[in-house]
Motif scaffolding. Structure first.
Motif, short mmCIF file in Angstrom:
data_model
loop_
_atom_site.label_atom_id
_atom_site.label_comp_id
_atom_site.label_asym_id
_atom_site.label_seq_id
_atom_site.Cartn_x
_atom_site.Cartn_y
_atom_site.Cartn_z
N LEU A 214 0.79 -1.20 -0.04
CA LEU A 214 0.19 -0.07 -0.20
C LEU A 214 0.89 1.20 -0.05
CD1 LEU A 214 -2.70 1.68 0.53
CD2 LEU A 214 -2.45 1.16 2.99
N LEU A 215 1.74 1.27 0.86
CA LEU A 215 2.73 2.50 0.78
C LEU A 215 3.47 2.57 -0.41
CD1 LEU A 215 4.34 1.86 4.47
CD2 LEU A 215 2.91 3.69 3.62
N ALA A 216 3.94 1.44 -0.96
CA ALA A 216 4.42 1.73 -2.25
C ALA A 216 3.87 2.64 -3.40
CB ALA A 216 5.18 0.34 -2.94
N VAL A 217 2.24 1.96 -3.34
CA VAL A 217 1.27 2.62 -4.46
C VAL A 217 1.21 4.03 -3.84
CG1 VAL A 217 -0.94 2.46 -5.21
CG2 VAL A 217 0.24 0.40 -4.93
N LYS A 218 0.90 4.47 -2.72
CA LYS A 218 0.57 5.59 -2.33
C LYS A 218 1.69 6.61 -2.47
CE LYS A 218 -1.38 9.04 0.43
NZ LYS A 218 -0.31 10.06 0.24
N MET A 219 3.00 5.96 -2.30
CA MET A 219 4.11 7.10 -2.67
C MET A 219 4.24 7.11 -4.08
SD MET A 219 6.48 6.64 0.56
CE MET A 219 6.52 4.95 0.68
N ALA A 220 3.90 6.45 -4.92
CA ALA A 220 4.04 6.62 -6.27
C ALA A 220 2.91 7.20 -7.36
CB ALA A 220 4.31 5.14 -7.18
N ALA A 221 1.71 7.14 -6.68
CA ALA A 221 0.66 7.58 -7.20
C ALA A 221 0.09 8.96 -6.67
CB ALA A 221 -0.61 6.27 -7.09
N GLY A 222 -1.07 9.31 -7.25
CA GLY A 222 -1.56 10.82 -7.10
C GLY A 222 -2.47 10.58 -5.87
N GLU A 223 -2.78 11.73 -4.84
CA GLU A 223 -3.65 11.83 -3.80
C GLU A 223 -4.91 10.97 -4.04
OE1 GLU A 223 -3.32 13.53 -0.48
OE2 GLU A 223 -1.50 12.53 -0.97
N ALA A 224 -5.65 11.13 -5.26
CA ALA A 224 -6.78 10.59 -5.44
C ALA A 224 -6.88 9.11 -6.20
CB ALA A 224 -7.51 11.68 -6.51
N GLU A 225 -5.65 8.45 -6.05
CA GLU A 225 -5.87 7.18 -6.34
C GLU A 225 -6.72 6.31 -5.78
OE1 GLU A 225 -4.13 4.23 -9.00
OE2 GLU A 225 -3.97 6.59 -9.24
N HIS A 226 -7.61 5.42 -6.48
CA HIS A 226 -8.48 4.61 -6.12
C HIS A 226 -8.01 3.29 -6.45
CE1 HIS A 226 -11.12 7.86 -5.32
NE2 HIS A 226 -12.20 7.28 -4.85
N GLY A 227 -8.49 2.26 -5.69
CA GLY A 227 -8.33 0.81 -6.14
C GLY A 227 -9.19 -0.18 -5.20
N LEU A 228 -8.98 -1.35 -5.61
CA LEU A 228 -9.71 -2.30 -4.61
C LEU A 228 -9.31 -2.29 -3.16
CD1 LEU A 228 -9.68 -5.25 -7.07
CD2 LEU A 228 -11.49 -3.78 -6.58
N ARG A 229 -10.07 -3.02 -2.46
CA ARG A 229 -9.38 -3.36 -0.94
C ARG A 229 -8.57 -4.04 -0.69
NH1 ARG A 229 -15.13 -4.75 2.79
NH2 ARG A 229 -16.32 -3.10 2.40
N TYR A 230 -7.68 -3.62 0.37
CA TYR A 230 -6.54 -4.45 0.85
C TYR A 230 -7.16 -5.50 1.73
CZ TYR A 230 -3.07 -1.59 -1.66
OH TYR A 230 -2.41 -1.15 -2.73
N PRO A 231 -7.23 -6.66 1.50
CA PRO A 231 -8.03 -7.71 2.43
C PRO A 231 -7.43 -7.73 3.75
CG PRO A 231 -6.71 -8.79 0.72
CD PRO A 231 -6.90 -7.33 0.19
#
Length: 274
Positions: A214-231
């Motif tokens: 999750l952190l890797a995605v958050k730090m590479a993508a924009g603030e508004a990035e959406h995606g599926l739940r992390y189970p």
């Protein structure tokens, strides 16, 4: 200064480019001139201070300041906050020192976080050291726990109920939830850095791996990035929020109000007394 590092396996980054730092310092100088104040401490708050900023995250600059002596000797109280209009990158605001000490006395978690920020733009070393030394005496386990747990519950109910979610909102639930658990464990004031919290409070290696994903995605993508739940993260949050029980006892804050009065007088006279 955009290098990602690991703290015992938990990803963390505190990016502030030299160009942005120069701009922040110029803004702080301008605030001092326009408002005739002395800035004692300025730091980064928000996601850059917590260690999981997106490339397009704002810079949340927070500062403490004092006026000249005559400002404190007026019958009518005046505004004790300075706010700069937000632009597309900088969000800057500050608290006057007396207000800050009132909040310290009330065990304000936000002020504790500022004093623990890994990104400090400016500080009067003696004042900052004294504030950090005073803070533990006014830390309230009860207030801190309530603050963080309420934040975790509110963000979970408000932002994480759909099948797709904004990635950043998981961190806006995880961080306060882990901070509340840090307090419950008797560890005192929670650290500002998310990596430090997660490293101590999350033992499950699979959950740690998913948090890092999750952190890797958050730090590479924009603030508004959406995606599926992390189970695993979602299940952890649901479980912890559903079974949490308040501890039997809370240690009482032991700070002395007189020390705050003395510190206020000493700081005003030394910084702006003339």
């Amino acid at each position: 200064m955009n290098t990602r590092q690991e703290t015992a396996g938990i990803l963390s980054a505190h990016p502030v480019s030299p160009e942005v730092r120069t701009r922040v310092l110029a803004e702080l100088d301008d605030i001092e001139k326009r408002h005739d104040v002395r800035i004692l401490f300025a730091c980064e708050s928000g996601s850059r201070g917590w260690g999981f900023a997106s490339p397009d995250s704002d810079y949340d600059v927070r500062f403490l300041y004092v006026h000249k002596l005559d400002w404190y000797l007026r019958v009518e109280a005046e505004r004790d906050v300075i706010e700069v209009p937000i632009d597309n990158a900088l969000d800057i605001s500050g608290w006057e020192l007396r207000k800050s000490l009132q909040l310290l006395r009330r065990s304000n978690p936000t002020l504790f976080e500022w004093l623990d920020s890994p990104i400090v733009y400016r500080e009067n070393a003696a004042v900052a050291h004294h504030l950090r030394a005073l803070a533990p005496g006014f830390f309230s386990e009860r207030k801190s726990r309530w603050h963080y747990l309420s934040m975790a519950k509110r963000n979970f109910r408000g932002y994480l109920q759909g099948e797709t979610v904004r990635h950043k909102k998981y961190l806006y639930v995880l961080r306060p939830l882990l901070a509340a658990q840090w307090v419950d464990a008797g560890r005192g004031m929670p650290p500002m850095r998310f990596a430090e919290l997660a490293d101590v409070m999350v033992a499950d290696p699979d959950l740690r791996d998913e948090i890092n994903a999750l952190l890797a995605v958050k730090m590479a993508a924009g603030e508004a990035e959406h995606g599926l739940r992390y189970p695993l993260i979602h299940a952890f949050i649901e479980r912890e929020l559903s079974v949490e029980q308040p501890p039997g006892e809370f240690r009482q804050a032991a700070g002395d109000d007189v020390t705050l009065d003395d510190f206020l007088k000493e700081t005003i006279l030394s910084a702006r007394g003339a």
